[in-house]
Design a protein around this motif. Structure first.
Motif, short mmCIF file in Angstrom:
data_model
loop_
_atom_site.label_atom_id
_atom_site.label_comp_id
_atom_site.label_asym_id
_atom_site.label_seq_id
_atom_site.Cartn_x
_atom_site.Cartn_y
_atom_site.Cartn_z
N LEU A 180 -4.38 0.23 -16.48
CA LEU A 180 -3.86 0.74 -14.67
C LEU A 180 -2.70 -0.02 -14.10
CD1 LEU A 180 -7.55 0.48 -13.05
CD2 LEU A 180 -6.48 2.75 -13.40
N ARG A 181 -2.27 -1.18 -14.07
CA ARG A 181 -0.84 -2.05 -13.88
C ARG A 181 0.02 -1.36 -14.56
NH1 ARG A 181 -0.13 -7.99 -15.19
NH2 ARG A 181 -1.24 -8.60 -13.58
N THR A 182 0.29 -0.36 -15.32
CA THR A 182 2.01 0.39 -15.87
C THR A 182 1.59 0.90 -15.09
OG1 THR A 182 1.01 -0.69 -18.52
CG2 THR A 182 3.07 1.12 -17.64
N PRO A 183 0.84 2.13 -14.59
CA PRO A 183 1.09 3.39 -14.02
C PRO A 183 1.38 2.74 -12.19
CG PRO A 183 -1.02 4.00 -14.40
CD PRO A 183 -0.58 2.71 -15.66
N LEU A 184 0.61 2.43 -11.66
CA LEU A 184 0.04 1.75 -10.09
C LEU A 184 1.75 1.00 -10.44
CD1 LEU A 184 -2.95 0.16 -10.38
CD2 LEU A 184 -1.90 1.70 -8.45
N THR A 185 2.68 0.47 -11.30
CA THR A 185 3.94 0.05 -10.88
C THR A 185 4.73 0.98 -10.81
OG1 THR A 185 3.51 -2.13 -12.06
CG2 THR A 185 5.47 -1.89 -11.72
N ILE A 193 3.90 4.09 -10.07
CA ILE A 193 3.71 5.01 -8.96
C ILE A 193 4.69 4.40 -7.41
CG2 ILE A 193 2.16 5.38 -7.23
CD1 ILE A 193 0.11 6.42 -9.66
N ILE A 194 4.50 2.91 -7.27
CA ILE A 194 4.37 2.21 -6.37
C ILE A 194 6.91 2.11 -6.26
CG2 ILE A 194 4.82 -0.33 -5.88
CD1 ILE A 194 2.26 -0.85 -6.36
N GLY A 195 6.97 2.47 -7.79
CA GLY A 195 8.37 1.86 -7.60
C GLY A 195 9.16 3.66 -7.58
N HIS A 244 -2.36 -2.30 -1.97
CA HIS A 244 -4.16 -2.45 -2.11
C HIS A 244 -4.75 -2.63 -3.59
CE1 HIS A 244 -7.14 -3.88 -0.40
NE2 HIS A 244 -7.86 -2.41 -0.90
N LEU A 245 -4.61 -0.98 -4.47
CA LEU A 245 -5.13 -1.20 -5.73
C LEU A 245 -3.83 -1.76 -7.09
CD1 LEU A 245 -7.31 0.50 -7.67
CD2 LEU A 245 -5.51 2.57 -7.25
N GLN A 246 -2.45 -2.29 -6.66
CA GLN A 246 -2.62 -2.86 -7.49
C GLN A 246 -2.90 -4.68 -7.73
OE1 GLN A 246 1.75 -4.16 -7.33
NE2 GLN A 246 2.50 -3.35 -9.11
N ASN A 247 -3.47 -4.89 -6.29
CA ASN A 247 -3.77 -6.46 -5.47
C ASN A 247 -5.02 -6.02 -6.64
OD1 ASN A 247 -1.68 -7.54 -4.70
ND2 ASN A 247 -2.27 -6.44 -1.81
N MET A 248 -6.19 -5.47 -6.14
CA MET A 248 -6.72 -5.74 -6.92
C MET A 248 -7.25 -5.73 -8.42
SD MET A 248 -9.79 -3.26 -4.70
CE MET A 248 -8.73 -1.64 -5.17
N VAL A 249 -6.68 -4.58 -9.13
CA VAL A 249 -5.79 -4.82 -10.46
C VAL A 249 -5.95 -5.61 -10.88
CG1 VAL A 249 -4.63 -4.04 -12.57
CG2 VAL A 249 -6.09 -2.40 -10.48
N ASN A 250 -4.85 -6.74 -10.55
CA ASN A 250 -3.89 -8.37 -10.86
C ASN A 250 -5.74 -9.11 -10.34
OD1 ASN A 250 -1.53 -7.31 -11.32
ND2 ASN A 250 -1.35 -7.45 -8.84
N ASP A 251 -6.13 -8.87 -9.52
CA ASP A 251 -7.68 -9.52 -9.17
C ASP A 251 -8.58 -9.59 -10.36
OD1 ASP A 251 -6.60 -10.86 -6.66
OD2 ASP A 251 -7.85 -9.64 -5.86
N ILE A 252 -8.61 -8.73 -10.79
CA ILE A 252 -9.98 -7.97 -12.11
C ILE A 252 -9.27 -8.76 -13.86
CG2 ILE A 252 -10.76 -5.97 -13.44
CD1 ILE A 252 -10.58 -4.86 -10.64
N LEU A 306 4.58 8.85 2.82
CA LEU A 306 4.92 7.80 1.48
C LEU A 306 4.34 6.21 1.67
CD1 LEU A 306 8.37 9.52 0.54
CD2 LEU A 306 5.83 9.29 -0.53
N GLY A 307 4.82 5.94 3.20
CA GLY A 307 4.16 4.86 3.52
C GLY A 307 2.85 3.91 3.43
N ARG A 308 1.94 5.58 4.02
CA ARG A 308 0.60 5.67 3.28
C ARG A 308 0.21 5.17 2.03
NH1 ARG A 308 -2.57 6.95 7.85
NH2 ARG A 308 -1.19 7.36 9.63
N VAL A 309 0.92 5.82 1.53
CA VAL A 309 0.84 6.17 -0.19
C VAL A 309 1.23 5.00 -0.70
CG1 VAL A 309 1.69 6.98 -2.31
CG2 VAL A 309 1.26 8.19 -0.68
N ALA A 310 2.53 4.67 -0.04
CA ALA A 310 2.64 2.66 -0.94
C ALA A 310 1.81 1.75 -0.38
CB ALA A 310 4.12 2.56 -0.09
N ASN A 311 1.18 1.35 0.76
CA ASN A 311 0.21 0.77 1.18
C ASN A 311 -1.24 0.21 0.49
OD1 ASN A 311 1.51 -0.37 3.04
ND2 ASN A 311 0.84 0.94 4.86
#
Length: 420
Positions: A205-210, A212-214, A244-252, A235-240
């Motif tokens: 999940l981390r690779t595609p999320l990075t 998307i955010i970029g 948030h999803l990236q933070n959860m992935v990092n936690d897992i 786009l700001g909502r998508v970024a937020n």
């Protein structure tokens, strides 16, 4: 029988009983139990049979299976272990059918017993009895005197039944230990698979999320063409949400890494706790979202160095502060205080949040535990931050103390020894 002979007989029986209890009672697995029982059956000083066979009954498969053979013949045990027989296919006069149906030991002789399938290893005459526990039929025990040159008389039957009766009583405990051991092994395997799954999914999940955010960032900045204010807001909502999803992935990924041993090889060294905190605060500030929360370090003098792992301390800071922010409803304060006591430094992360009830305090370090488990709960997160804190403290020798009450906020105090 004279009095001295009677005393000798009683002494021998007590000695035999002690041997049985020691041998069978010390068994922690079924294989150990079978080996001990078969050994006593063929031991010349115990029961003196020539050969002994233990056949297990699998209640799920309704099948008899060879489990243990003892005797002087080479390869006897190996050959016997291959024996399999469906209970429903055995005739009524088969030795296993007869023994399983009889509450007492039976003597089987040529002409009255069928050995179909057992002929290569078992010979008549023999004695047989069932092993039965509270869970039902466990198996059948068979013994003979092929090499002893002595008949199977009434005394043999009595002593054989005596051993089987004692074995059935003690077999209940062995079955229970075996079941608990199997259950624990299954739980460890499930836990290992869960950790591997979390690690793989998080990486994938981390690779595609990075990406998307970029790309969203490039679009918002107009690097791919002009955008309207409405599009920029979307786009700001998508970024937020992506962040948030990236933070959860990092936690897992973090908890999977810790459980897989990623923090086991820690390096304990002198660490400046204030410098470590300063590295973490900007990351924690980014997690506040729309909450009006003030993160305030309280440093009134020189703070001593502590003995810990620098990366572990930063991760502990991050999760404690992030957890404090999460449970402050709209606005509040998170303070970090330092205090030396008994050659240790206490680092307290205090908040003005909702607090924790005594019953929930016992479970907050469990994996994925949420005080409010409803899907529509007010406080988001996956419930793994404090689990990571506990694992990191265990790995680095830190101590954690918590004081909290509903409505009064929480105080998480981490204690580390002072560095030399």
């Amino acid at each position: 029988m004279s009095a001295p002979d009677e005393l000798i007989r009683v002494s021998d029986e007590l000695h035999l009983l002690e041997q049985v209890h020691m041998a069978l009672g010390s068994s922690h697995s079924l294989d150990d139990f079978y080996a001990a029982m078969a050994g006593m059956l063929v031991d010349p000083k115990t029961l003196g049979f020539s050969r002994a066979f233990i056949i297990r009954f699998d209640d799920k498969l309704k099948q008899f299976q060879g489990r243990m053979a003892a005797g002087d013949e080479a390869g006897l045990k190996t050959e016997f272990m291959h024996y399999r027989a469906d209970a429903s296919a055995l005739p009524a006069d088969h030795v296993l059918s007869r023994a399983a149906d009889s509450p007492q030991t039976i003597i089987c002789k040529p002409g009255d017993t069928n050995l179909d399938g057992l002929e290569p290893v078992v010979q008549l005459p023999l004695v047989a009895a069932r092993l039965k526990t509270r869970r039902g039929l466990h198996g059948v025990v068979i013994a003979d005197r092929k090499f002893a040159g002595q008949p199977l008389d009434h005394l043999c039957t009595v002593r054989f039944q005596w051993l089987v009766s004692h074995a059935c009583v003690m077999l209940d405990n062995v079955e229970l230990v075996e079941e608990l051991t199997d259950a624990a092994q299954r739980m460890r395997e499930v836990d290992r698979l869960k950790t591997n799954f979390l690690s793989i999914v998080s990486h994938e999940l981390r690779t595609p999320l990075t990406s998307i955010i970029g790309f969203v960032h490039l679009l918002r900045e107009g690097k791919a063409g002009g955008v309207t204010d409405e599009q920029r807001d979307m786009l700001g909502r998508v970024a937020n949400h992506s962040a948030h999803l990236q933070n959860m992935v990092n936690d897992i990924l973090e908890i999977a890494e810790v459980e897989a041993g990623g923090i086991v090889n820690v390096t304990l060294q002198s660490v400046d706790p204030v410098a470590a905190l300063n590295h973490v605060i900007p990351k924690a500030e980014a997690r506040k979202s729309s909450r009006h929360v003030v993160i305030e370090p309280v440093v009134t003098g020189e703070v001593a160095l502590v003995l810990t792992d620098p990366i572990a301390l930063e991760r502990i800071y991050y999760h404690l502060i992030d957890n404090a922010i999460k449970f402050i409803p709209d606005s509040g304060r998170v303070t970090i205080e330092f205090k030396e006591t008994n050659h240790r430094l206490e680092i307290t992360v205090a908040d003005t949040g909702i607090g924790i009830s005594p019953e929930n305090l016992k479970q907050i370090f469990d994996h994925f535990y949420q005080v409010d488990y409803r899907l529509e709960r007010a406080y988001n997160g996956m419930g793994i931050g404090l689990t990571v804190v506990k694992l990191l403290l265990d790995a680095t020798g830190g101590i954690l103390r918590i004081t909290s009450a509903p409505g009064d906020g929480s105080r998480f105090t981490v204690s580390y020894p002072l560095a030399d």
